[in-house]
Design a protein around this motif. Sequence first.
Motif, PDB file in Angstrom:
ATOM      1  N   PHE A   1       0.799  -1.295  -0.100  1.00  0.00           N
ATOM      2  CA  PHE A   1      -0.097  -0.079  -0.227  1.00  0.00           C
ATOM      3  C   PHE A   1       0.891   1.294  -0.097  1.00  0.00           C
ATOM      4  CE2 PHE A   1      -4.079  -1.753   2.334  1.00  0.00           C
ATOM      5  CZ  PHE A   1      -4.045  -2.930   1.616  1.00  0.00           C
ATOM      6  N   THR A   2       0.532   2.399  -0.586  1.00  0.00           N
ATOM      7  CA  THR A   2       0.987   3.447  -0.752  1.00  0.00           C
ATOM      8  C   THR A   2       0.172   4.634  -0.304  1.00  0.00           C
ATOM      9  OG1 THR A   2       2.506   2.886  -2.149  1.00  0.00           O
ATOM     10  CG2 THR A   2       2.301   5.124  -2.041  1.00  0.00           C
ATOM     11  N   ILE A   3       0.235   5.474   0.680  1.00  0.00           N
ATOM     12  CA  ILE A   3      -0.498   6.565   0.778  1.00  0.00           C
ATOM     13  C   ILE A   3       0.137   7.728   0.339  1.00  0.00           C
ATOM     14  CG2 ILE A   3       0.845   7.467   2.989  1.00  0.00           C
ATOM     15  CD1 ILE A   3      -2.081   8.039   4.101  1.00  0.00           C
ATOM     16  N   SER A   4      -0.781   8.783  -0.289  1.00  0.00           N
ATOM     17  CA  SER A   4      -0.197   9.972  -0.988  1.00  0.00           C
ATOM     18  C   SER A   4      -1.205  11.086  -0.642  1.00  0.00           C
ATOM     19  CB  SER A   4       0.328   9.891  -2.406  1.00  0.00           C
ATOM     20  OG  SER A   4      -0.830   9.769  -3.091  1.00  0.00           O
ATOM     21  N   ARG A   5      -0.921  12.368  -1.060  1.00  0.00           N
ATOM     22  CA  ARG A   5      -1.775  13.496  -0.937  1.00  0.00           C
ATOM     23  C   ARG A   5      -1.643  14.505  -2.055  1.00  0.00           C
ATOM     24  NH1 ARG A   5      -1.277  15.524   5.103  1.00  0.00           N
ATOM     25  NH2 ARG A   5      -2.897  16.924   4.413  1.00  0.00           N
ATOM     26  N   ASP A   6      -2.727  15.415  -2.244  1.00  0.00           N
ATOM     27  CA  ASP A   6      -2.506  16.345  -3.236  1.00  0.00           C
ATOM     28  C   ASP A   6      -3.373  17.402  -2.526  1.00  0.00           C
ATOM     29  OD1 ASP A   6      -2.740  18.164  -5.178  1.00  0.00           O
ATOM     30  OD2 ASP A   6      -2.969  16.658  -6.682  1.00  0.00           O
ATOM     31  N   ASN A   7      -2.385  18.202  -1.764  1.00  0.00           N
ATOM     32  CA  ASN A   7      -3.120  19.376  -0.934  1.00  0.00           C
ATOM     33  C   ASN A   7      -3.873  20.458  -1.849  1.00  0.00           C
ATOM     34  OD1 ASN A   7      -2.425  18.249   1.505  1.00  0.00           O
ATOM     35  ND2 ASN A   7      -0.356  19.486   1.556  1.00  0.00           N
ATOM     36  N   ALA A   8      -3.393  20.568  -3.061  1.00  0.00           N
ATOM     37  CA  ALA A   8      -4.043  21.334  -4.074  1.00  0.00           C
ATOM     38  C   ALA A   8      -5.427  21.106  -4.582  1.00  0.00           C
ATOM     39  CB  ALA A   8      -3.173  21.530  -5.233  1.00  0.00           C
ATOM     40  N   LYS A   9      -5.600  19.549  -4.211  1.00  0.00           N
ATOM     41  CA  LYS A   9      -7.040  18.960  -4.779  1.00  0.00           C
ATOM     42  C   LYS A   9      -7.724  18.425  -3.371  1.00  0.00           C
ATOM     43  CE  LYS A   9      -5.716  17.070  -9.386  1.00  0.00           C
ATOM     44  NZ  LYS A   9      -5.481  15.981 -10.120  1.00  0.00           N
ATOM     45  N   ASN A  10      -7.140  18.920  -2.163  1.00  0.00           N
ATOM     46  CA  ASN A  10      -7.729  18.690  -0.955  1.00  0.00           C
ATOM     47  C   ASN A  10      -7.997  17.053  -0.881  1.00  0.00           C
ATOM     48  OD1 ASN A  10      -7.700  20.975   0.611  1.00  0.00           O
ATOM     49  ND2 ASN A  10      -9.743  21.305   0.715  1.00  0.00           N
ATOM     50  N   THR A  11      -7.239  16.144  -1.403  1.00  0.00           N
ATOM     51  CA  THR A  11      -7.308  14.977  -1.427  1.00  0.00           C
ATOM     52  C   THR A  11      -6.359  14.052  -1.233  1.00  0.00           C
ATOM     53  OG1 THR A  11      -8.839  15.228  -3.257  1.00  0.00           O
ATOM     54  CG2 THR A  11      -8.128  12.948  -2.985  1.00  0.00           C
ATOM     55  N   VAL A  12      -6.558  12.761  -0.387  1.00  0.00           N
ATOM     56  CA  VAL A  12      -5.599  12.002  -0.010  1.00  0.00           C
ATOM     57  C   VAL A  12      -5.879  10.680  -0.795  1.00  0.00           C
ATOM     58  CG1 VAL A  12      -4.702  10.577   2.025  1.00  0.00           C
ATOM     59  CG2 VAL A  12      -5.234  13.106   2.289  1.00  0.00           C
TER      60      VAL A  12
END
Length: 124
Positions: A68-79
Motif C-alpha cells: 500500500f502507498t499513501i499520498s496526498r494532493d493538497n491542491a486537490k484537497n485529496t488523500v
Amino acid sequence: QVRLVESGGGPVQTGDSLRLSCAASGRALSTYVMAWFRQTPGKEREFVAGISRTSQITDYADSVKGRFTISRDNAKNTVYLQMSVLKPEDTAVYSCAAAPMVDNWPRLSNYESWGQGTQVTVSS
C-alpha cells in the motif's frame, strides 16, 4: 472541522489493485495530518497508513508495507491510498481520518474528523 468523504472501494479479486480517495471540504487539507484506517465487523479500527502535512513522513502498518502507498494532493484537497497485491484479509471498511498532529499514528484520539468509509472486499 474538516469533512471527509471516501470513494473508490468495491469488490476485487486476490492480487488486484485498487485506489481509494478521500476528499476533504470545509477546511484546507494541508492543515491536517492524514491517515487511513480499516475495520471489520467485531474488530477494533486498525491503523493502515499515515502521511504528514507535506508528505515528508509516511508510516504503514506491517501488514500492508510494500503493498500500500499513501499520498496526498493538497491542491486537490485529496488523500489517496493505492493498494496492490490485495489479499482476502484486506477486506474491510476503509476510512480516512484527519488530525492536527499525531504523537502515535494508531492512536484514535489523535483524529478529530472521520469519513464514513468505503467497503473493500477481496475474494480469493
